[in-house]
Design a protein around this motif. Structure first.
Motif, PDB file in Angstrom:
ATOM      1  N   LEU A 277       0.808  -1.219   0.000  1.00 33.18           N
ATOM      2  CA  LEU A 277       0.000   0.000   0.000  1.00 33.18           C
ATOM      3  C   LEU A 277       0.839   1.266   0.000  1.00 33.18           C
ATOM      4  CD1 LEU A 277      -2.909  -0.931   2.442  1.00 33.18           C
ATOM      5  CD2 LEU A 277      -2.495  -1.629   0.073  1.00 33.18           C
ATOM      6  N   ASP A 278       2.109   1.150  -0.396  1.00 39.92           N
ATOM      7  CA  ASP A 278       2.995   2.318  -0.397  1.00 39.92           C
ATOM      8  C   ASP A 278       3.490   2.661  -1.789  1.00 39.92           C
ATOM      9  OD1 ASP A 278       4.572   0.097  -0.775  1.00 39.92           O
ATOM     10  OD2 ASP A 278       6.140   0.695   0.647  1.00 39.92           O
ATOM     11  N   ARG A 279       2.780   2.212  -2.812  1.00 36.02           N
ATOM     12  CA  ARG A 279       3.232   2.444  -4.180  1.00 36.02           C
ATOM     13  C   ARG A 279       2.532   3.658  -4.789  1.00 36.02           C
ATOM     14  NH1 ARG A 279       5.647  -2.647  -5.846  1.00 36.02           N
ATOM     15  NH2 ARG A 279       4.646  -4.478  -4.917  1.00 36.02           N
ATOM     16  N   ASP A 280       3.130   4.187  -5.850  1.00 30.00           N
ATOM     17  CA  ASP A 280       2.475   5.214  -6.658  1.00 30.00           C
ATOM     18  C   ASP A 280       2.963   5.084  -8.089  1.00 30.00           C
ATOM     19  OD1 ASP A 280       5.031   6.310  -6.751  1.00 30.00           O
ATOM     20  OD2 ASP A 280       4.598   7.880  -5.304  1.00 30.00           O
ATOM     21  N   GLY A 281       2.304   5.792  -8.984  1.00 30.25           N
ATOM     22  CA  GLY A 281       2.761   5.825 -10.372  1.00 30.25           C
ATOM     23  C   GLY A 281       2.118   4.814 -11.298  1.00 30.25           C
ATOM     24  N   HIS A 282       1.006   4.169 -10.888  1.00 29.77           N
ATOM     25  CA  HIS A 282       0.368   3.212 -11.797  1.00 29.77           C
ATOM     26  C   HIS A 282      -0.276   3.951 -12.972  1.00 29.77           C
ATOM     27  CE1 HIS A 282      -3.841   4.075 -10.833  1.00 29.77           C
ATOM     28  NE2 HIS A 282      -3.557   4.060  -9.545  1.00 29.77           N
ATOM     29  N   LEU A 283      -0.532   3.190 -14.023  1.00 31.87           N
ATOM     30  CA  LEU A 283      -1.073   3.753 -15.264  1.00 31.87           C
ATOM     31  C   LEU A 283      -2.497   3.274 -15.544  1.00 31.87           C
ATOM     32  CD1 LEU A 283       2.079   3.355 -17.565  1.00 31.87           C
ATOM     33  CD2 LEU A 283       1.257   5.453 -16.461  1.00 31.87           C
ATOM     34  N   ALA A 284      -3.202   2.812 -14.507  1.00 36.84           N
ATOM     35  CA  ALA A 284      -4.533   2.254 -14.723  1.00 36.84           C
ATOM     36  C   ALA A 284      -5.496   3.250 -15.359  1.00 36.84           C
ATOM     37  CB  ALA A 284      -5.107   1.739 -13.407  1.00 36.84           C
ATOM     38  N   PHE A 285      -5.292   4.539 -15.087  1.00 38.26           N
ATOM     39  CA  PHE A 285      -6.152   5.572 -15.682  1.00 38.26           C
ATOM     40  C   PHE A 285      -5.502   6.221 -16.904  1.00 38.26           C
ATOM     41  CE2 PHE A 285      -7.726   5.775 -11.174  1.00 38.26           C
ATOM     42  CZ  PHE A 285      -8.988   5.274 -11.444  1.00 38.26           C
ATOM     43  N   GLY A 286      -4.429   5.625 -17.415  1.00 40.95           N
ATOM     44  CA  GLY A 286      -3.732   6.201 -18.548  1.00 40.95           C
ATOM     45  C   GLY A 286      -2.787   7.304 -18.125  1.00 40.95           C
ATOM     46  N   HIS A 287      -2.394   8.114 -19.103  1.00 43.39           N
ATOM     47  CA  HIS A 287      -1.445   9.198 -18.860  1.00 43.39           C
ATOM     48  C   HIS A 287      -1.538  10.163 -20.034  1.00 43.39           C
ATOM     49  CE1 HIS A 287       2.136  11.276 -17.518  1.00 43.39           C
ATOM     50  NE2 HIS A 287       2.734  11.053 -18.672  1.00 43.39           N
ATOM     51  N   GLY A 288      -1.232  11.414 -19.780  1.00 43.09           N
ATOM     52  CA  GLY A 288      -1.261  12.398 -20.858  1.00 43.09           C
ATOM     53  C   GLY A 288      -2.639  12.991 -21.050  1.00 43.09           C
ATOM     54  N   ILE A 289      -2.904  13.491 -22.235  1.00 42.62           N
ATOM     55  CA  ILE A 289      -4.146  14.228 -22.460  1.00 42.62           C
ATOM     56  C   ILE A 289      -5.380  13.335 -22.396  1.00 42.62           C
ATOM     57  CG2 ILE A 289      -2.970  15.973 -23.847  1.00 42.62           C
ATOM     58  CD1 ILE A 289      -4.232  14.692 -26.338  1.00 42.62           C
ATOM     59  N   HIS A 290      -5.189  12.009 -22.557  1.00 42.11           N
ATOM     60  CA  HIS A 290      -6.330  11.094 -22.503  1.00 42.11           C
ATOM     61  C   HIS A 290      -6.456  10.421 -21.136  1.00 42.11           C
ATOM     62  CE1 HIS A 290      -7.620  11.342 -26.693  1.00 42.11           C
ATOM     63  NE2 HIS A 290      -6.343  11.373 -27.028  1.00 42.11           N
ATOM     64  N   HIS A 291      -5.766  10.959 -20.123  1.00 42.13           N
ATOM     65  CA  HIS A 291      -5.941  10.436 -18.767  1.00 42.13           C
ATOM     66  C   HIS A 291      -7.425  10.448 -18.417  1.00 42.13           C
ATOM     67  CE1 HIS A 291      -6.041  10.652 -14.320  1.00 42.13           C
ATOM     68  NE2 HIS A 291      -4.959   9.895 -14.386  1.00 42.13           N
ATOM     69  N   CYS A 292      -7.895   9.364 -17.798  1.00 46.16           N
ATOM     70  CA  CYS A 292      -9.330   9.154 -17.578  1.00 46.16           C
ATOM     71  C   CYS A 292      -9.973  10.306 -16.815  1.00 46.16           C
ATOM     72  CB  CYS A 292      -9.537   7.844 -16.833  1.00 46.16           C
ATOM     73  SG  CYS A 292     -11.266   7.501 -16.458  1.00 46.16           S
ATOM     74  N   LEU A 293     -10.967  10.925 -17.419  1.00 49.61           N
ATOM     75  CA  LEU A 293     -11.681  12.034 -16.788  1.00 49.61           C
ATOM     76  C   LEU A 293     -12.487  11.555 -15.581  1.00 49.61           C
ATOM     77  CD1 LEU A 293     -12.246  15.107 -17.237  1.00 49.61           C
ATOM     78  CD2 LEU A 293     -14.305  14.410 -18.473  1.00 49.61           C
TER      79      LEU A 293
END
Length: 409
Positions: free
Chosen positions: A342-358
């Motif tokens: 429970l100490d992680r960060d930086g996942h890409l589950a919501f994407g990245h960049g301009i199409h990051h999940c709204l």
């Protein structure tokens, strides 16, 4: 090494379209990451089967998700799909314009309009709605009886929440659920998917017509108001936006909730810790999103010009998919990636960049509320089937459990 157009005609021998691969894709993804490059595969998501490049490493995925040389322009995707189709005789229709399938400046305009209606205030106002639908689902749980967590809790709660947000009548929920399941299935034919899209768009078109004459305090009415006031949303853009938000607004959240319950079954000590300290649930939600990313493959992109990934040059006019599941289990970014921490960060589950999940804030909010209330009311459960009998959907697009029979003590 430069990969030329002639060489790209031969795909990688690994078959990702099998039922077996869908049940446990991670060993295959690990082998691909360890190979140190990208490869070309026969893949299929919402459209016809195509030859496409697959990106599996976190650093490459994060960079390419924000690379403007990879286009999502709806007006040109169909021609690229035709060029890369496994069956060149299969009919491919054009994608409707939407926020998901567009590039700047169209994407910038559409995201500004939708973001202006889908505000933080509107999301936060849904807390009592989420609580009400969650409690209603949990009220139906009877101790000692088998409950399919997927169909009885994980799907109906986020579906009801996004339906309430958009202003979609409850009697249409089953249709949307069926449409989404058919679109995301590897086994659904292209003609059947086209019929699904026609049916879904027909329903949304009729609903928008009703909202135009009788607006309410919902997101569809807010989007129509933006359309009417500024003339900025074309009718087909409005249609595709509503359809996208209805499906994206519950499918991945439901997958995350089911994965969370399975994960806590397998780690009862963590379940007890979260029940005792519900303030840690948001961190657990983030780790579930990393560990079992609900969206396996990012939506389709194609190269407008050559793109280099490692020692491979992907030519222009090629399809590229980015595996969020693979990237989020990359040991170069997440040490001991198959462990739950429970100490992680930086996942890409919501994407990245301009199409990051709204909709990321809403998904996180639903995850927190549902799991906290579940742990408070029903902190003990066990599978009603053998662990190895839990089946995952036969889909490359989604990483989602098909059915999760559990018994609550």
């Amino acid at each position: 090494m430069t990969i030329g157009q002639q060489e790209t005609s031969t795909p990688h021998p690994t078959d990702m379209l099998t039922e077996e691969f869908a049940q446990d894709p991670y060993p295959g993804f690990a082998r691909l990451r360890d190979g140190g490059t990208v490869d070309r595969f026969r893949l299929k998501t919402f459209s016809t089967a195509v030859y496409a490049w697959l990106v599996t490493r976190h650093a490459d995925a994060r960079r390419l998700l924000a690379d403007p040389r990879l286009s999502k322009d709806a007006g040109r995707i169909a021609s690229v799909i035709r060029a890369q189709a496994v069956d060149p005789d299969e009919h491919v229709t054009d994608n409707p314009p939407s926020m998901l399938f567009s590039d700047p400046p169209d994407h910038t305009r559409l995201r500004r309009i939708v973001g202006g209606a889908f505000t933080t205030r509107r999301v936060q106002s849904l807390i009592p709605v989420i609580e009400r639908f969650t409690d209603a689902a949990l009220d139906r749980i009877v101790a000692g009886e088998t409950v399919d967590f997927v169909t009885d809790v994980a799907l109906p709660v986020p579906m009801a929440v996004i339906g309430s947000l958009l202003g979609i009548p409850e009697e249409a929920f089953d249709d949307f659920r069926r449409w989404s399941a058919e679109l995301g299935s590897v086994g659904t034919s292209l003609s059947d998917k086209q019929q699904v899209i026609a049916d879904a768009y027909g329903y949304v078109r009729d609903l928008i017509a009703v909202k135009r004459t009788a607006p309410a305090d919902d997101l569809i009415s807010a989007l129509i108001a933006a359309d009417d006031e500024g003339g900025r949303l074309a009718t087909d853009e409005l249609l595709s936006t509503v359809f996208l938000m209805m499906n994206a607004g519950y499918e991945t959240t439901a997958a995350m909730l089911s994965s969370a319950v399975l994960l806590l079954h397998r780690r009862p000590e963590l379940r007890a810790e979260l029940a005792a300290d519900p303030g840690r649930v948001p961190a657990f939600v983030e780790e579930v999103l990393r560990y079992e990313s609900p969206l396996n493959l990012s939506t389709i992109r194609f190269t407008e010009q050559e793109v280099t990934v490692g020692d491979t040059v992907i030519p222009a006019g090629e399809i590229v998919f980015i595996s969020l599941c693979a990237a989020n289990r990359d040991a170069d970014r997440f040490p001991d990636p198959d462990a739950v921490r429970l100490d992680r960060d930086g996942h890409l589950a919501f994407g990245h960049g301009i199409h990051h999940c709204l909709g990321a804030p809403l998904a996180r909010l639903e995850g927190r509320v549902v799991l906290q209330r579940l742990l408070a009311r029903h902190p003990h459960w066990r599978l009603a089937v053998a662990d190895d009998e839990v089946a995952w959907r036969h889909s490359l697009q989604f990483r989602a459990i098909e059915s999760l029979p559990v018994r609550f003590d």
